[in-house]
Motif scaffolding. Structure first.
Motif, PDB file in Angstrom:
ATOM      1  N   VAL A  90       0.844  -1.190   0.000  1.00  0.00           N
ATOM      2  CA  VAL A  90       0.000   0.000   0.000  1.00  0.00           C
ATOM      3  C   VAL A  90       0.877   1.237   0.000  1.00  0.00           C
ATOM      4  O   VAL A  90       1.816   1.336   0.798  1.00  0.00           O
ATOM      5  CB  VAL A  90      -0.939   0.014   1.228  1.00  0.00           C
ATOM      6  CG1 VAL A  90      -1.779   1.288   1.245  1.00  0.00           C
ATOM      7  CG2 VAL A  90      -1.833  -1.213   1.240  1.00  0.00           C
TER       8      VAL A  90
ATOM      9  N   ASP B 260      -5.577   6.238  -0.839  1.00  0.00           N
ATOM     10  CA  ASP B 260      -4.346   5.452  -0.847  1.00  0.00           C
ATOM     11  C   ASP B 260      -4.403   4.445  -1.998  1.00  0.00           C
ATOM     12  O   ASP B 260      -5.480   4.006  -2.410  1.00  0.00           O
ATOM     13  CB  ASP B 260      -4.178   4.710   0.475  1.00  0.00           C
ATOM     14  CG  ASP B 260      -3.937   5.645   1.641  1.00  0.00           C
ATOM     15  OD1 ASP B 260      -3.590   6.821   1.409  1.00  0.00           O
ATOM     16  OD2 ASP B 260      -4.104   5.201   2.796  1.00  0.00           O
ATOM     17  N   GLN B 261      -3.232   4.068  -2.512  1.00  0.00           N
ATOM     18  CA  GLN B 261      -3.195   3.138  -3.631  1.00  0.00           C
ATOM     19  C   GLN B 261      -2.460   1.873  -3.224  1.00  0.00           C
ATOM     20  O   GLN B 261      -1.538   1.907  -2.413  1.00  0.00           O
ATOM     21  CB  GLN B 261      -2.542   3.803  -4.841  1.00  0.00           C
ATOM     22  CG  GLN B 261      -3.286   5.068  -5.253  1.00  0.00           C
ATOM     23  CD  GLN B 261      -2.942   5.559  -6.637  1.00  0.00           C
ATOM     24  OE1 GLN B 261      -2.189   4.950  -7.374  1.00  0.00           O
ATOM     25  NE2 GLN B 261      -3.509   6.698  -7.009  1.00  0.00           N
TER      26      GLN B 261
ATOM     27  N   GLU C 261      -8.614   0.628  -3.065  1.00  0.00           N
ATOM     28  CA  GLU C 261      -7.205   0.985  -3.204  1.00  0.00           C
ATOM     29  C   GLU C 261      -6.509   0.172  -4.291  1.00  0.00           C
ATOM     30  O   GLU C 261      -5.527   0.627  -4.886  1.00  0.00           O
ATOM     31  CB  GLU C 261      -6.497   0.784  -1.866  1.00  0.00           C
ATOM     32  CG  GLU C 261      -6.902   1.803  -0.810  1.00  0.00           C
ATOM     33  CD  GLU C 261      -6.472   1.411   0.593  1.00  0.00           C
ATOM     34  OE1 GLU C 261      -6.776   2.169   1.531  1.00  0.00           O
ATOM     35  OE2 GLU C 261      -5.834   0.346   0.754  1.00  0.00           O
TER      36      GLU C 261
ATOM     37  N   SER D 184      -6.933   1.548  -8.674  1.00  0.00           N
ATOM     38  CA  SER D 184      -6.579   2.906  -9.088  1.00  0.00           C
ATOM     39  C   SER D 184      -6.674   3.076 -10.606  1.00  0.00           C
ATOM     40  O   SER D 184      -6.951   4.168 -11.093  1.00  0.00           O
ATOM     41  CB  SER D 184      -5.171   3.262  -8.612  1.00  0.00           C
ATOM     42  OG  SER D 184      -4.232   2.313  -9.078  1.00  0.00           O
TER      43      SER D 184
END
Length: 377
Positions: A177, A190-191, A349, A352
């Motif tokens: 993450v 967050d990705q 997340e 994306s």
């Protein structure tokens, strides 16, 4: 109709732009510096769990047992119940050391609550509310101390994306993450990437100042210094980290043992709906509420359970059963709501990039996806 709902082959949706160039330039690897991390950290597990046990179990339990001489039996049992719940949660969540401080706080608050009316143990128990989380933080740092043996451990480890940024790269068992933190402000999600899809974990360095765009979020600033390049599926990150060889080694090893993640939305409409919901949850106010909710929820739930224990044991200081039940229900609703939101956010997340998206930059290992990138030999 969503803007950008239609996407032709080879083009990115406007919602994720600007994208890196589709084709990079060939680059020759350079000799990089060796990692400063040792092969292993002696006694890592024993020391970390010893300190963690002291913070979550031994110190709070000691205050409860010490106060049992003056406490009513029901109150003492309630304190034991609170510490037991915190201990069970800590052991269940042992793979995430950054949350150990929260479980230590829960245990210390339980011990302090039942000892509030006693002196001097009540005052000392209040001091433990501060000391126990700090001790748990020391245990966390010991458990995740840099070392190549981290690659073999089923534990989340975090690396700061450094140089005046608050972002973190957190590598767990099955996913990594990129936690943007305050770097992105409100409204940025967050990705994450699934480790099972990692095809390249390349240590290297950045020459000069640059930036790496993130789909639908702020770009990550890149400055001259060591960095790591990570490719998973069609996603790609280039991040400044202090020890890229260690990060790359952990990613490569965990990729071989990672479980595959669930597939994402199969159409653009579903992807838009998921991203819009996730972005709404990432506003500054809702981010703060998301941190607040599990803390208050666990404290209220355990407090309600302790009050109910006192009531069942016939303690003269026990409040009504309705008050205990209300605290448990309110705390439980906070925790369940947070868990449901956290699960869906974790899913978002990973999404994306929309379905059928082209690659995020040039994914070939022998090219530089951004002009300042130089891989290490």
């Amino acid at each position: 109709m969503h803007r950008g709902l239609e996407m032709t082959a080879g083009e990115h949706l406007p919602e994720v732009l600007p994208a890196p160039p589709a084709t990079g330039s060939e680059v020759t690897p350079v000799a990089g510096r060796a990692s400063a991390a040792p092969e292993s950290v002696a006694g890592r597990r024993a020391q970390a769990f010893g300190l963690g046990a002291a913070a979550v179990v031994l110190i709070p339990l000691g205050f409860v047992v010490w106060g049992l001489r003056e406490l009513e039996p029901g109150v003492g049992i309630a304190g034991l119940v609170g510490v037991a719940v915190a201990t069970a949660a800590w052991l269940t969540d042992a793979r995430t050391p950054r949350r150990w401080g929260g479980w230590a706080l829960l245990a210390a608050v339980s011990a302090a609550y039942v000892n509030l009316g006693l002196a001097p143990v009540g005052l000392l128990a209040l001091v433990a509310v501060v000391v126990c989380p700090l001790l748990a933080r020391v245990a966390q740092e010991r458990f995740t101390a840099p070392g190549f043996d981290l690659a073999e451990l089923d534990v989340e480890v975090g690396f700061r994306v450094y140089h005046h940024q608050s972002a973190w790269l957190r590598i767990g068992r099955d996913r990594a993450v990129l936690a943007l933190g305050r770097m992105a402000g409100g409204g940025n999600v967050d990705q994450a990437i699934p480790l099972a899809e990692v095809s390249l974990a390349q240590p290297g360095e950045i020459i000069g100042n640059d930036s790496w765009p993130l789909p639908g979020a702020m770009a990550v600033r890149l400055v001259e210094g060591p960095a790591v390049r990570l490719v998973a599926g069609k996603q790609q990150w280039v991040l400044n980290v202090e020890d890229p060889r260690l990060v790359a080694a952990i990613l490569r090893r965990r990729q071989s043992a990672a479980w595959s993640q669930r597939t994402g939305p199969q159409d653009l409409g579903s992807w838009h709906a998921l991203r819009e919901w996730a972005t709404a949850q990432a506003t500054t106010f809702r981010k703060s509420y998301r941190v607040f909710r599990p803390i208050v929820g666990f404290v209220l739930g355990v407090l309600g359970l302790m009050l109910l224990t006192m009531r069942i044991a016939g303690s003269g200081t026990a409040p009504s059963a309705w008050l205990a039940a209300a605290a448990m229900l309110l705390g439980g609703s906070f925790v369940v709501g947070w868990l449901r939101q956290r699960t869906r956010l974790g899913y978002a997340e990973l999404q994306s990039l929309p379905p059928n998206s082209p690659p995020w930059g040039d994914l070939r290992p022998e090219v530089a996806p951004t002009p300042g990138w130089r891989p290490w030999s």
